[in-house]
Design a protein around this motif. Sequence first.
Motif, PDB file in Angstrom:
ATOM      1  N   LYS A 118       0.867  -1.215  -0.058  1.00 34.96           N
ATOM      2  CA  LYS A 118      -0.059  -0.085  -0.196  1.00 34.96           C
ATOM      3  C   LYS A 118       0.925   1.398  -0.070  1.00 34.96           C
ATOM      4  CE  LYS A 118      -2.045  -1.387   3.749  1.00 34.96           C
ATOM      5  NZ  LYS A 118      -1.800  -2.796   3.760  1.00 34.96           N
ATOM      6  N   ASN A 119       0.596   2.184  -0.872  1.00 31.58           N
ATOM      7  CA  ASN A 119       1.377   3.401  -0.979  1.00 31.58           C
ATOM      8  C   ASN A 119       0.721   4.462  -0.313  1.00 31.58           C
ATOM      9  OD1 ASN A 119       3.977   2.355  -2.459  1.00 31.58           O
ATOM     10  ND2 ASN A 119       2.599   1.923  -4.120  1.00 31.58           N
ATOM     11  N   ILE A 120       1.079   4.960   0.470  1.00 32.69           N
ATOM     12  CA  ILE A 120       0.366   6.174   1.361  1.00 32.69           C
ATOM     13  C   ILE A 120       1.163   7.441   1.150  1.00 32.69           C
ATOM     14  CG2 ILE A 120      -0.975   6.752   3.500  1.00 32.69           C
ATOM     15  CD1 ILE A 120      -1.417   3.657   3.876  1.00 32.69           C
ATOM     16  N   VAL A 121       0.453   8.572   0.990  1.00 37.76           N
ATOM     17  CA  VAL A 121       1.191   9.704   0.937  1.00 37.76           C
ATOM     18  C   VAL A 121       0.419  10.838   1.804  1.00 37.76           C
ATOM     19  CG1 VAL A 121       1.975  11.542  -0.399  1.00 37.76           C
ATOM     20  CG2 VAL A 121       1.542   9.298  -1.383  1.00 37.76           C
ATOM     21  N   PHE A 122       1.442  11.554   2.644  1.00 39.10           N
ATOM     22  CA  PHE A 122       1.167  12.805   3.140  1.00 39.10           C
ATOM     23  C   PHE A 122       1.849  13.902   2.520  1.00 39.10           C
ATOM     24  CE2 PHE A 122       0.388   9.499   6.461  1.00 39.10           C
ATOM     25  CZ  PHE A 122      -0.853   9.843   7.047  1.00 39.10           C
ATOM     26  N   CYS A 123       1.105  15.104   2.624  1.00 45.40           N
ATOM     27  CA  CYS A 123       1.925  16.429   2.120  1.00 45.40           C
ATOM     28  C   CYS A 123       2.002  17.309   3.304  1.00 45.40           C
ATOM     29  CB  CYS A 123       1.306  16.891   1.052  1.00 45.40           C
ATOM     30  SG  CYS A 123       1.376  15.882  -0.336  1.00 45.40           S
ATOM     31  N   VAL A 124       3.092  17.598   4.015  1.00 38.79           N
ATOM     32  CA  VAL A 124       3.152  18.239   5.180  1.00 38.79           C
ATOM     33  C   VAL A 124       4.616  19.141   5.316  1.00 38.79           C
ATOM     34  CG1 VAL A 124       4.493  16.284   6.187  1.00 38.79           C
ATOM     35  CG2 VAL A 124       3.156  17.715   7.649  1.00 38.79           C
ATOM     36  N   ASP A 125       4.342  20.244   6.073  1.00 30.43           N
ATOM     37  CA  ASP A 125       5.254  21.171   6.527  1.00 30.43           C
ATOM     38  C   ASP A 125       5.437  21.185   7.951  1.00 30.43           C
ATOM     39  OD1 ASP A 125       3.364  22.717   7.322  1.00 30.43           O
ATOM     40  OD2 ASP A 125       3.397  23.965   5.676  1.00 30.43           O
ATOM     41  N   GLN A 126       6.293  22.054   8.604  1.00 26.98           N
ATOM     42  CA  GLN A 126       6.576  21.881   9.960  1.00 26.98           C
ATOM     43  C   GLN A 126       5.350  22.328  10.953  1.00 26.98           C
ATOM     44  OE1 GLN A 126      10.218  23.088  11.541  1.00 26.98           O
ATOM     45  NE2 GLN A 126      11.529  22.744   9.627  1.00 26.98           N
ATOM     46  N   ARG A 127       4.486  22.783  10.162  1.00 22.49           N
ATOM     47  CA  ARG A 127       3.356  23.052  11.281  1.00 22.49           C
ATOM     48  C   ARG A 127       2.371  21.851  11.671  1.00 22.49           C
ATOM     49  NH1 ARG A 127      -0.946  27.755   9.503  1.00 22.49           N
ATOM     50  NH2 ARG A 127      -1.743  26.045   8.604  1.00 22.49           N
ATOM     51  N   THR A 156       9.145  19.781   2.147  1.00 25.95           N
ATOM     52  CA  THR A 156      10.371  20.416   1.642  1.00 25.95           C
ATOM     53  C   THR A 156      11.126  20.853   2.809  1.00 25.95           C
ATOM     54  OG1 THR A 156       9.205  22.487   2.097  1.00 25.95           O
ATOM     55  CG2 THR A 156       8.855  21.748  -0.145  1.00 25.95           C
ATOM     56  N   ASP A 157      10.571  20.553   4.195  1.00 23.50           N
ATOM     57  CA  ASP A 157      11.466  21.259   5.053  1.00 23.50           C
ATOM     58  C   ASP A 157      11.762  20.485   6.286  1.00 23.50           C
ATOM     59  OD1 ASP A 157       9.105  21.516   6.030  1.00 23.50           O
ATOM     60  OD2 ASP A 157       9.129  23.649   6.351  1.00 23.50           O
ATOM     61  N   LEU A 158      11.162  18.986   6.401  1.00 23.53           N
ATOM     62  CA  LEU A 158      11.248  18.284   7.638  1.00 23.53           C
ATOM     63  C   LEU A 158      12.886  17.896   7.624  1.00 23.53           C
ATOM     64  CD1 LEU A 158       7.954  16.197   7.759  1.00 23.53           C
ATOM     65  CD2 LEU A 158       8.182  18.510   8.492  1.00 23.53           C
ATOM     66  N   PRO A 159      13.231  18.031   9.164  1.00 22.97           N
ATOM     67  CA  PRO A 159      14.730  17.568   9.467  1.00 22.97           C
ATOM     68  C   PRO A 159      14.712  15.904   9.397  1.00 22.97           C
ATOM     69  CG  PRO A 159      13.508  18.001  11.689  1.00 22.97           C
ATOM     70  CD  PRO A 159      12.457  18.454  10.534  1.00 22.97           C
ATOM     71  N   PHE A 160      15.929  15.612   9.354  1.00 21.87           N
ATOM     72  CA  PHE A 160      16.111  14.205   9.099  1.00 21.87           C
ATOM     73  C   PHE A 160      15.891  13.341  10.555  1.00 21.87           C
ATOM     74  CE2 PHE A 160      20.039  14.982  11.624  1.00 21.87           C
ATOM     75  CZ  PHE A 160      20.286  13.634  12.092  1.00 21.87           C
ATOM     76  N   GLU A 161      15.802  14.199  11.697  1.00 26.13           N
ATOM     77  CA  GLU A 161      15.546  13.292  12.796  1.00 26.13           C
ATOM     78  C   GLU A 161      13.844  12.903  12.832  1.00 26.13           C
ATOM     79  OE1 GLU A 161      18.607  16.382  14.007  1.00 26.13           O
ATOM     80  OE2 GLU A 161      16.986  16.245  12.792  1.00 26.13           O
ATOM     81  N   PHE A 162      13.365  13.479  12.212  1.00 24.98           N
ATOM     82  CA  PHE A 162      11.741  13.140  12.162  1.00 24.98           C
ATOM     83  C   PHE A 162      11.743  11.682  11.447  1.00 24.98           C
ATOM     84  CE2 PHE A 162       7.776  12.280   9.809  1.00 24.98           C
ATOM     85  CZ  PHE A 162       6.838  12.863  10.535  1.00 24.98           C
ATOM     86  N   PHE A 163      12.566  11.438  10.703  1.00 26.69           N
ATOM     87  CA  PHE A 163      12.458  10.052   9.930  1.00 26.69           C
ATOM     88  C   PHE A 163      13.370   8.933  10.730  1.00 26.69           C
ATOM     89  CE2 PHE A 163      11.359  13.201   7.058  1.00 26.69           C
ATOM     90  CZ  PHE A 163      10.434  12.740   6.402  1.00 26.69           C
TER      91      PHE A 163
END
Length: 389
Positions: free
Chosen positions: A3-12, A38-45
């Motif tokens: 299953k390919n699931i997509v979110f589009c998100v910024d830091q807000r 465009t801007d999430l830091p690598f620590e999030f992942f």
Amino acid sequence: MKKNIVFCVDQRYVTQVLVAIKSLIANNDNMDIYIVNTDLPFEFFFKFKEELSGTNIRVIDWKISEDELKWDASFEYITKISYARLLLPDLLPDLNRVLYLDCDIIVTENIDELFTVELLDSGIGMTIDWLNYRTLVNRYNSGVMLIDCEIWRKNGYVEGLKAEVENRIETDMKADDQHVINGYFDYEDIYELPIEYNAQHGTTVLAVPQSYLDRFGEYAGGKIIHFTGPAKPWGDWGVIRGRRQWWEFNFMSIGQALQKNKEKQSKQQFLVYTRTENLRGILELSKAFPKVSFIVVAPTKASFKVIRLGAQTNIFVKELFKKEFYNYDDIKAVLMIGEYDDVKKDSQFYNKLNIPVLTYKDLAFDGVDYAYEAENVEDMVNEVQKYLN
């Protein structure tokens, strides 16, 4: 099926997408979850990569250039990243089908069945918008979209949607993503998904017409709950449906979400009752649902052919079975798939316990209340899928 699931998100919306992802993990597996940003830091992942190692779930950092997002709808709660959903078939060129989800959702059940929906020539599946379902300009909600990327690429939908945005901005028309999608696609080209895949409980606290309440007011379910409108569970509203569940996922760790999924899987059991060694479709069912337990039981000594089924990792064989003394709490249904054996009285026993009994049409007995009579093995596989949540 991946299953390919997509979110589009910024830091807000980092907190909200974390909750949404954990709700997915708690109820589903075999997923690639793309976080277009465009801007999430690598620590999030990093934590996801660590915790999900060895599973069939991935959370993928899918960076895009800000140059791709040149529009601004000037809505308080809509930022530029919202427009990325219009570009997904181009942004993810190797994917054939994706499920786009807004960040302000939680997934409360398994959604495998959603990925089997045949969109035909539509190219996009959406649910009606609970507030705007009667309008001619904004009928479908863009917070949950099942997209056939191949059809979009073939028909040039991304370029068409870009032009729709530009035209709306130039002519002072509403240019948020939902108005753009509803304005670009003819309604007959949108496949209408069941409302359980976009239960918009965020609008139920508003002053709405009686016709709205008649249609949606009593709908308390939802495999995907969407907190539309101003009423968000992380805010001050105290009466919104799904609020408690959102907070449960918020406080849940990734590891706890995985454990919750594991516990649910352990309760996915089907009883296969037989008096013969010829069990039609048992291996196909085992292969189709590798995390489901099929408990094959026989009231007599079982043949070696039946005993050998236990070599499958999700088939368990019990002979000399006493049906009157078994605990059926975790049994989803009883499968009477033994070829031409007399299990009429056994089937009636399970009728009295109100446990669904499934069989094939040519194996059905008169006087038994079957929940389903399958045409063939493939049909049986599809029916079993409906019992999994």
